[in-house]
Structures are given as structure tokens and as C-alpha cells.
Design a protein around this motif. Structure first.
Motif, PDB file in Angstrom:
ATOM      1  N   ASP A  34       0.827  -1.197   0.000  1.00  0.00           N
ATOM      2  CA  ASP A  34       0.000   0.000   0.000  1.00  0.00           C
ATOM      3  C   ASP A  34       0.865   1.253   0.000  1.00  0.00           C
ATOM      4  O   ASP A  34       2.040   1.221   0.342  1.00  0.00           O
ATOM      5  CB  ASP A  34      -0.951   0.013   1.196  1.00  0.00           C
ATOM      6  CG  ASP A  34      -0.229   0.086   2.537  1.00  0.00           C
ATOM      7  OD1 ASP A  34       0.995   0.275   2.582  1.00  0.00           O
ATOM      8  OD2 ASP A  34      -0.903  -0.050   3.564  1.00  0.00           O
ATOM      9  N   ASN A  37      -3.876   5.469   0.182  1.00  0.00           N
ATOM     10  CA  ASN A  37      -5.074   4.651  -0.074  1.00  0.00           C
ATOM     11  C   ASN A  37      -4.903   3.709  -1.256  1.00  0.00           C
ATOM     12  O   ASN A  37      -5.814   2.935  -1.554  1.00  0.00           O
ATOM     13  CB  ASN A  37      -6.293   5.548  -0.307  1.00  0.00           C
ATOM     14  CG  ASN A  37      -6.738   6.218   0.974  1.00  0.00           C
ATOM     15  OD1 ASN A  37      -6.560   5.681   2.058  1.00  0.00           O
ATOM     16  ND2 ASN A  37      -7.308   7.404   0.860  1.00  0.00           N
ATOM     17  N   ASN A  38      -3.779   3.769  -1.960  1.00  0.00           N
ATOM     18  CA  ASN A  38      -3.529   2.878  -3.100  1.00  0.00           C
ATOM     19  C   ASN A  38      -3.187   1.482  -2.587  1.00  0.00           C
ATOM     20  O   ASN A  38      -2.491   1.324  -1.589  1.00  0.00           O
ATOM     21  CB  ASN A  38      -2.385   3.404  -3.960  1.00  0.00           C
ATOM     22  CG  ASN A  38      -2.735   4.714  -4.609  1.00  0.00           C
ATOM     23  OD1 ASN A  38      -3.824   4.879  -5.144  1.00  0.00           O
ATOM     24  ND2 ASN A  38      -1.826   5.677  -4.543  1.00  0.00           N
ATOM     25  N   TRP A  66      -7.626   1.145  -5.039  1.00  0.00           N
ATOM     26  CA  TRP A  66      -7.577   2.000  -3.870  1.00  0.00           C
ATOM     27  C   TRP A  66      -8.569   1.506  -2.831  1.00  0.00           C
ATOM     28  O   TRP A  66      -9.507   0.775  -3.130  1.00  0.00           O
ATOM     29  CB  TRP A  66      -7.844   3.452  -4.245  1.00  0.00           C
ATOM     30  CG  TRP A  66      -9.150   3.617  -4.978  1.00  0.00           C
ATOM     31  CD1 TRP A  66     -10.365   3.932  -4.436  1.00  0.00           C
ATOM     32  CD2 TRP A  66      -9.377   3.449  -6.373  1.00  0.00           C
ATOM     33  NE1 TRP A  66     -11.329   3.977  -5.417  1.00  0.00           N
ATOM     34  CE2 TRP A  66     -10.750   3.685  -6.622  1.00  0.00           C
ATOM     35  CE3 TRP A  66      -8.561   3.124  -7.461  1.00  0.00           C
ATOM     36  CZ2 TRP A  66     -11.313   3.588  -7.885  1.00  0.00           C
ATOM     37  CZ3 TRP A  66      -9.141   3.033  -8.709  1.00  0.00           C
ATOM     38  CH2 TRP A  66     -10.482   3.271  -8.920  1.00  0.00           C
ATOM     39  N   TYR A  72     -12.688  -1.733  -1.377  1.00  0.00           N
ATOM     40  CA  TYR A  72     -11.641  -1.685  -2.396  1.00  0.00           C
ATOM     41  C   TYR A  72     -12.295  -1.530  -3.771  1.00  0.00           C
ATOM     42  O   TYR A  72     -13.330  -2.143  -4.038  1.00  0.00           O
ATOM     43  CB  TYR A  72     -10.848  -2.986  -2.419  1.00  0.00           C
ATOM     44  CG  TYR A  72      -9.751  -3.126  -1.398  1.00  0.00           C
ATOM     45  CD1 TYR A  72      -9.926  -2.729  -0.079  1.00  0.00           C
ATOM     46  CD2 TYR A  72      -8.546  -3.704  -1.742  1.00  0.00           C
ATOM     47  CE1 TYR A  72      -8.924  -2.887   0.857  1.00  0.00           C
ATOM     48  CE2 TYR A  72      -7.536  -3.884  -0.816  1.00  0.00           C
ATOM     49  CZ  TYR A  72      -7.731  -3.465   0.487  1.00  0.00           C
ATOM     50  OH  TYR A  72      -6.734  -3.634   1.404  1.00  0.00           O
TER      51      TYR A  72
END
Length: 134
Positions: A34, A37-38, A66, A72
Motif C-alpha cells: 500500500d 489509499n492505493n 484503492w 476496495y
């Protein structure tokens, strides 16, 4: 001295190697990484014999997207021995679930024959179940 220890602990906590976690997906171990938020799910292992001719080896990306709260969204890939190196990409999304901790992503992809779309669509669900910190 306390300040130095705090700085070292902060650096270790921010290190991606310590933040990565390993998840099971259909018998393969996946690495979740990560950045903010990716999110990315990468193949850590490829235990199935059909995966190698399809171009799946450790380090190959299965999902990128994300996380928004406990949801997700992003792009998944389907691999085929008929189109090695050219996975079919399609949109997936779904929740983070508890007991056991897992991510369940659902989407639709267009069926292909010899790397060509057939016009037929299928629903797909990818389930990633948490195993351990990598």
C-alpha cells in the motif's frame, strides 16, 4: 536517547517491507502493498502448474486500486496461456470482511477466445484471505 529510539521505530514502521502483508488467493500467496489509499496485490508464489504458461510468476500484479474506508475498487487481471503477457483487465470492487480477515472483489469480464472478445460476459469474484505479515 529516547528521541533516537523513537526516530528508529518511526522509520521501521514507515518501511514498506514491514507494512506488507501476505494473503491467500486460490492457493497462491499474494503480497499486499500500500501507499496511502492505493493498494496492490502481487503474486508472491505461483503454486499452480497452469499459471506459469499464462505468464504468472512471482512479482506479477493481479490487482491495483484503492481503499476507501472498508471498500476496495480497482483493476483485476485474468491470465491465459493463449495470451501470455497480455492479461485481460476488468473493473472489480468489494468489501473488506472480518472473521477471517479477507477482501472480496467482484466484477464482470468479457470472455475471450484466442485473445479475441466473444461478446459473452461472466461475473468473477476474487477472495484474498489474510495469512501473515510478509
Amino acid at each position: 536517547m529516547k528521541r533516537l529510539i523513537s526516530m528508529i521505530l518511526a522509520c521501521l514502521a514507515a518501511s514498506p517491507a514491514f507494512a506488507d502483508s501476505c494473503w491467500d488467493h486460490n492457493g497462491s500467496i499474494m503480497r499486499l502493498t500500500d501507499q496511502g489509499n492505493n493498494r496492490w496485490f502481487w503474486y508472491e508464489t505461483t503454486p499452480h502448474s497452469w499459471q506459469y504458461p499464462a505468464g504468472v510468476t512471482p512479482g506479477v500484479l493481479l490487482f491495483n486500486g484503492w481503499k476507501n474506508g472498508e471498500w476496495y475498487s480497482g483493476t483485476a487481471r485474468r491470465f491465459s496461456k493463449y495470451c501470455p503477457g497480455t492479461p485481460l483487465e476488468y473493473h472489480v470492487e468489494g468489501p473488506v470482511l472480518q472473521n477471517p480477515l479477507r477482501v472480496q472483489l467482484t466484477g464482470q469480464y468479457q470472455v475471450q477466445q484466442n485473445c479475441q472478445p466473444t461478446g459473452e460476459w461472466r461475473r468473477d469474484t476474487l477472495v484474498f484471505t489474510y495469512r501473515y505479515q510478509c
